[in-house]
Scaffold this motif. Structure first.
Motif, PDB file in Angstrom:
ATOM      1  N   GLU A 268     -10.406   7.390  24.499  1.00 17.23           N
ATOM      2  CA  GLU A 268      -9.601   6.498  25.338  1.00 17.23           C
ATOM      3  C   GLU A 268     -10.207   5.096  25.273  1.00 17.23           C
ATOM      4  O   GLU A 268     -11.344   4.881  25.701  1.00 17.23           O
ATOM      5  CB  GLU A 268      -9.560   6.995  26.781  1.00 17.23           C
ATOM      6  N   SER A 269      -9.450   4.140  24.751  1.00 17.79           N
ATOM      7  CA  SER A 269      -9.974   2.780  24.616  1.00 17.79           C
ATOM      8  C   SER A 269     -10.331   2.169  25.967  1.00 17.79           C
ATOM      9  O   SER A 269     -11.272   1.386  26.062  1.00 17.79           O
ATOM     10  CB  SER A 269      -8.961   1.898  23.891  1.00 17.79           C
ATOM     11  N   ALA A 270      -9.602   2.545  27.032  1.00 19.21           N
ATOM     12  CA  ALA A 270      -9.879   1.988  28.361  1.00 19.21           C
ATOM     13  C   ALA A 270     -11.281   2.364  28.838  1.00 19.21           C
ATOM     14  O   ALA A 270     -11.948   1.570  29.516  1.00 19.21           O
ATOM     15  CB  ALA A 270      -8.827   2.476  29.360  1.00 19.21           C
ATOM     16  N   ASP A 271     -11.734   3.577  28.496  1.00 18.64           N
ATOM     17  CA  ASP A 271     -13.072   4.014  28.896  1.00 18.64           C
ATOM     18  C   ASP A 271     -14.149   3.145  28.239  1.00 18.64           C
ATOM     19  O   ASP A 271     -15.108   2.729  28.885  1.00 18.64           O
ATOM     20  CB  ASP A 271     -13.294   5.477  28.499  1.00 18.64           C
ATOM     21  N   LEU A 272     -13.978   2.897  26.952  1.00 17.88           N
ATOM     22  CA  LEU A 272     -14.967   2.090  26.240  1.00 17.88           C
ATOM     23  C   LEU A 272     -14.922   0.635  26.715  1.00 17.88           C
ATOM     24  O   LEU A 272     -15.954  -0.020  26.822  1.00 17.88           O
ATOM     25  CB  LEU A 272     -14.736   2.162  24.733  1.00 17.88           C
ATOM     26  N   LYS A 273     -13.737   0.144  27.009  1.00 15.98           N
ATOM     27  CA  LYS A 273     -13.607  -1.230  27.510  1.00 15.98           C
ATOM     28  C   LYS A 273     -14.353  -1.383  28.837  1.00 15.98           C
ATOM     29  O   LYS A 273     -15.021  -2.391  29.074  1.00 15.98           O
ATOM     30  CB  LYS A 273     -12.134  -1.602  27.683  1.00 15.98           C
ATOM     31  N   GLN A 274     -14.240  -0.386  29.706  1.00 14.09           N
ATOM     32  CA  GLN A 274     -14.933  -0.443  30.991  1.00 14.09           C
ATOM     33  C   GLN A 274     -16.450  -0.435  30.788  1.00 14.09           C
ATOM     34  O   GLN A 274     -17.182  -1.194  31.439  1.00 14.09           O
ATOM     35  CB  GLN A 274     -14.521   0.740  31.869  1.00 14.09           C
ATOM     36  N   PHE A 275     -16.906   0.411  29.875  1.00 17.14           N
ATOM     37  CA  PHE A 275     -18.335   0.466  29.596  1.00 17.14           C
ATOM     38  C   PHE A 275     -18.829  -0.861  29.030  1.00 17.14           C
ATOM     39  O   PHE A 275     -19.858  -1.395  29.457  1.00 17.14           O
ATOM     40  CB  PHE A 275     -18.623   1.593  28.610  1.00 17.14           C
ATOM     41  N   ARG A 276     -18.088  -1.413  28.080  1.00 12.37           N
ATOM     42  CA  ARG A 276     -18.495  -2.671  27.459  1.00 12.37           C
ATOM     43  C   ARG A 276     -18.474  -3.829  28.461  1.00 12.37           C
ATOM     44  O   ARG A 276     -19.311  -4.733  28.404  1.00 12.37           O
ATOM     45  CB  ARG A 276     -17.601  -2.974  26.254  1.00 12.37           C
ATOM     46  N   ALA A 277     -17.518  -3.799  29.375  1.00  8.02           N
ATOM     47  CA  ALA A 277     -17.471  -4.842  30.401  1.00  8.02           C
ATOM     48  C   ALA A 277     -18.713  -4.776  31.293  1.00  8.02           C
ATOM     49  O   ALA A 277     -19.266  -5.802  31.705  1.00  8.02           O
ATOM     50  CB  ALA A 277     -16.205  -4.689  31.250  1.00  8.02           C
ATOM     51  N   THR A 278     -19.174  -3.552  31.585  1.00 12.30           N
ATOM     52  CA  THR A 278     -20.372  -3.377  32.399  1.00 12.30           C
ATOM     53  C   THR A 278     -21.607  -3.866  31.660  1.00 12.30           C
ATOM     54  O   THR A 278     -22.444  -4.582  32.225  1.00 12.30           O
ATOM     55  CB  THR A 278     -20.547  -1.891  32.775  1.00 12.30           C
ATOM     56  N   VAL A 279     -21.721  -3.505  30.389  1.00 14.60           N
ATOM     57  CA  VAL A 279     -22.848  -3.968  29.574  1.00 14.60           C
ATOM     58  C   VAL A 279     -22.841  -5.487  29.490  1.00 14.60           C
ATOM     59  O   VAL A 279     -23.877  -6.146  29.632  1.00 14.60           O
ATOM     60  CB  VAL A 279     -22.794  -3.355  28.165  1.00 14.60           C
ATOM     61  N   ARG A 280     -21.662  -6.048  29.291  1.00 12.24           N
ATOM     62  CA  ARG A 280     -21.552  -7.502  29.172  1.00 12.24           C
ATOM     63  C   ARG A 280     -21.997  -8.195  30.454  1.00 12.24           C
ATOM     64  O   ARG A 280     -22.660  -9.242  30.411  1.00 12.24           O
ATOM     65  CB  ARG A 280     -20.112  -7.884  28.828  1.00 12.24           C
ATOM     66  N   SER A 281     -21.635  -7.632  31.605  1.00 10.44           N
ATOM     67  CA  SER A 281     -22.040  -8.241  32.873  1.00 10.44           C
ATOM     68  C   SER A 281     -23.559  -8.209  33.033  1.00 10.44           C
ATOM     69  O   SER A 281     -24.163  -9.159  33.553  1.00 10.44           O
ATOM     70  CB  SER A 281     -21.369  -7.522  34.050  1.00 10.44           C
ATOM     71  N   CYS A 282     -24.188  -7.125  32.578  1.00 14.64           N
ATOM     72  CA  CYS A 282     -25.651  -7.027  32.634  1.00 14.64           C
ATOM     73  C   CYS A 282     -26.293  -8.086  31.744  1.00 14.64           C
ATOM     74  O   CYS A 282     -27.238  -8.770  32.139  1.00 14.64           O
ATOM     75  CB  CYS A 282     -26.108  -5.638  32.191  1.00 14.64           C
ATOM     76  N   ILE A 283     -25.766  -8.218  30.535  1.00 14.91           N
ATOM     77  CA  ILE A 283     -26.306  -9.187  29.585  1.00 14.91           C
ATOM     78  C   ILE A 283     -26.148 -10.613  30.105  1.00 14.91           C
ATOM     79  O   ILE A 283     -27.067 -11.431  30.016  1.00 14.91           O
ATOM     80  CB  ILE A 283     -25.639  -9.021  28.214  1.00 14.91           C
ATOM     81  N   LYS A 284     -24.970 -10.914  30.655  1.00 19.81           N
ATOM     82  CA  LYS A 284     -24.731 -12.265  31.175  1.00 19.81           C
ATOM     83  C   LYS A 284     -25.681 -12.597  32.321  1.00 19.81           C
ATOM     84  O   LYS A 284     -26.141 -13.738  32.449  1.00 19.81           O
ATOM     85  CB  LYS A 284     -23.280 -12.395  31.633  1.00 19.81           C
ATOM     86  N   LEU A 285     -25.977 -11.616  33.155  1.00 18.11           N
ATOM     87  CA  LEU A 285     -26.886 -11.841  34.271  1.00 18.11           C
ATOM     88  C   LEU A 285     -28.294 -12.155  33.770  1.00 18.11           C
ATOM     89  O   LEU A 285     -28.968 -13.060  34.273  1.00 18.11           O
ATOM     90  CB  LEU A 285     -26.914 -10.604  35.178  1.00 18.11           C
ATOM     91  N   VAL A 286     -28.730 -11.405  32.756  1.00 17.58           N
ATOM     92  CA  VAL A 286     -30.047 -11.666  32.165  1.00 17.58           C
ATOM     93  C   VAL A 286     -30.085 -13.055  31.540  1.00 17.58           C
ATOM     94  O   VAL A 286     -31.044 -13.811  31.714  1.00 17.58           O
ATOM     95  CB  VAL A 286     -30.386 -10.594  31.114  1.00 17.58           C
ATOM     96  N   ILE A 287     -29.025 -13.405  30.808  1.00 13.31           N
ATOM     97  CA  ILE A 287     -28.956 -14.715  30.172  1.00 13.31           C
ATOM     98  C   ILE A 287     -29.006 -15.830  31.215  1.00 13.31           C
ATOM     99  O   ILE A 287     -29.712 -16.833  31.057  1.00 13.31           O
ATOM    100  CB  ILE A 287     -27.677 -14.833  29.325  1.00 13.31           C
ATOM    101  N   LYS A 288     -28.254 -15.653  32.300  1.00 12.34           N
ATOM    102  CA  LYS A 288     -28.179 -16.664  33.355  1.00 12.34           C
ATOM    103  C   LYS A 288     -29.562 -17.012  33.892  1.00 12.34           C
ATOM    104  O   LYS A 288     -29.939 -18.193  33.971  1.00 12.34           O
ATOM    105  CB  LYS A 288     -27.285 -16.153  34.486  1.00 12.34           C
ATOM    106  N   TYR A 289     -30.330 -15.997  34.238  1.00 10.05           N
ATOM    107  CA  TYR A 289     -31.632 -16.259  34.846  1.00 10.05           C
ATOM    108  C   TYR A 289     -32.703 -16.585  33.805  1.00 10.05           C
ATOM    109  O   TYR A 289     -33.696 -17.243  34.125  1.00 10.05           O
ATOM    110  CB  TYR A 289     -32.043 -15.077  35.713  1.00 10.05           C
ATOM    111  N   THR A 290     -32.491 -16.132  32.568  1.00  9.92           N
ATOM    112  CA  THR A 290     -33.411 -16.527  31.499  1.00  9.92           C
ATOM    113  C   THR A 290     -33.295 -18.021  31.233  1.00  9.92           C
ATOM    114  O   THR A 290     -34.298 -18.729  31.066  1.00  9.92           O
ATOM    115  CB  THR A 290     -33.119 -15.749  30.208  1.00  9.92           C
ATOM    116  N   ILE A 291     -32.047 -18.521  31.223  1.00  7.19           N
ATOM    117  CA  ILE A 291     -31.824 -19.951  31.009  1.00  7.19           C
ATOM    118  C   ILE A 291     -32.411 -20.761  32.158  1.00  7.19           C
ATOM    119  O   ILE A 291     -33.054 -21.801  31.949  1.00  7.19           O
ATOM    120  CB  ILE A 291     -30.319 -20.241  30.862  1.00  7.19           C
ATOM    121  N   LYS A 292     -32.215 -20.299  33.400  1.00  6.84           N
ATOM    122  CA  LYS A 292     -32.766 -21.007  34.551  1.00  6.84           C
ATOM    123  C   LYS A 292     -34.288 -21.071  34.484  1.00  6.84           C
ATOM    124  O   LYS A 292     -34.891 -22.102  34.766  1.00  6.84           O
ATOM    125  CB  LYS A 292     -32.324 -20.314  35.849  1.00  6.84           C
TER     126      LYS A 292
END
Length: 232
Positions: free
Chosen positions: A146-170
């Motif tokens: 189911e593509s929707a399942d993988l999309k949800q997982f990838r969205a979660t991974v992406r949010s984790c990565i963005k959070l790390v990037i945000k504070y790494t840049i700061k």
């Protein structure tokens, strides 16, 4: 949902633990038990061991600890304003592989393939990898019919990565500012990795095209695409 570890697909259940950790469980019962224990068991050593036994695999994208330190600092400030003692923060969930941090994890592109022959269901997959001294290494692969399942997982991974990037840049900006005050002329800059979502010290780019991934022909492996075209 399916996970691939040691080149064998297995049914699994995943759980996002705020802010940047993903846990994988072999059964739904194990996941539900982990959630119950984590909310009611406290921080005792025996409870920590019980929780660890339930986890099949885990990954924490905050390998340098920048997000965790920010959370601690924010919690202390909040408690100080409310004039209450700060709570004892639970220990971070570490990667089961015990890597030496910081690790730069990457979420790679989606690939769709019929793994058990043309008559089998089309499985949409993506890999999580990291950079080491020997190059690219696959940490795990995740997939679903189911593509929707993988999309949800990838969205979660992406949010984790963005959070790390945000504070790494700061953190990098703060360090750069301090060095400029001290007369250091070093320039700190980020890097990109071929259109792949990446996390960790030294990386500051997230590819936006992953949000618009079209599952199907655009993600099929060459062999699967050739079979599909031949049987239309």
């Amino acid at each position: 949902f399916l996970t691939l570890m040691l080149r064998r697909w297995t049914d699994s259940y995943w759980l996002h633990v705020h802010p940047t950790t993903i846990l994988v469980f072999e059964t739904k019962e194990s996941m539900d038990e982990w959630k119950t224990l984590s909310m009611t068991g406290g921080d005792s050593r025996s409870n920590a061991k019980d929780l660890k036994k339930l986890i099949h695999w885990s990954i924490d994208f905050d390998t340098s600890g920048v997000v965790y330190k920010r959370m601690q600092k924010a919690e202390k400030k909040k408690c100080k304003r409310m004039n209450i003692p700060p709570p004892k923060l639970s220990t971070k969930v570490n990667d089961n592989y015990n890597y030496v941090p910081p690790i730069v994890y990457a979420m790679e592109e989606v690939r769709s393939k019929c793994y058990n022959g043309p008559s089998s269901p089309l499985l949409h997959t993506c890999k999580l990898s990291y950079l080491s001294s020997s190059g690219r290494t696959i940490a795990a692969a995740f997939g679903s019919t189911e593509s929707a399942d993988l999309k949800q997982f990838r969205a979660t991974v992406r949010s984790c990565i963005k959070l790390v990037i945000k504070y790494t840049i700061k953190k990098r900006k703060q360090k750069s500012g301090a060095n400029q005050v001290n007369g250091d002329s070093t320039i700190y800059s980020g890097s990109t990795m071929g259109g792949t979502d990446v996390s960790g010290a030294g990386y500051s780019a997230v590819a936006s095209e992953f949000s618009n991934t079209v599952y199907g022909r655009n993600t099929m492996t060459p062999s699967t695409l050739n079979w599909a075209e031949a049987n239309e």
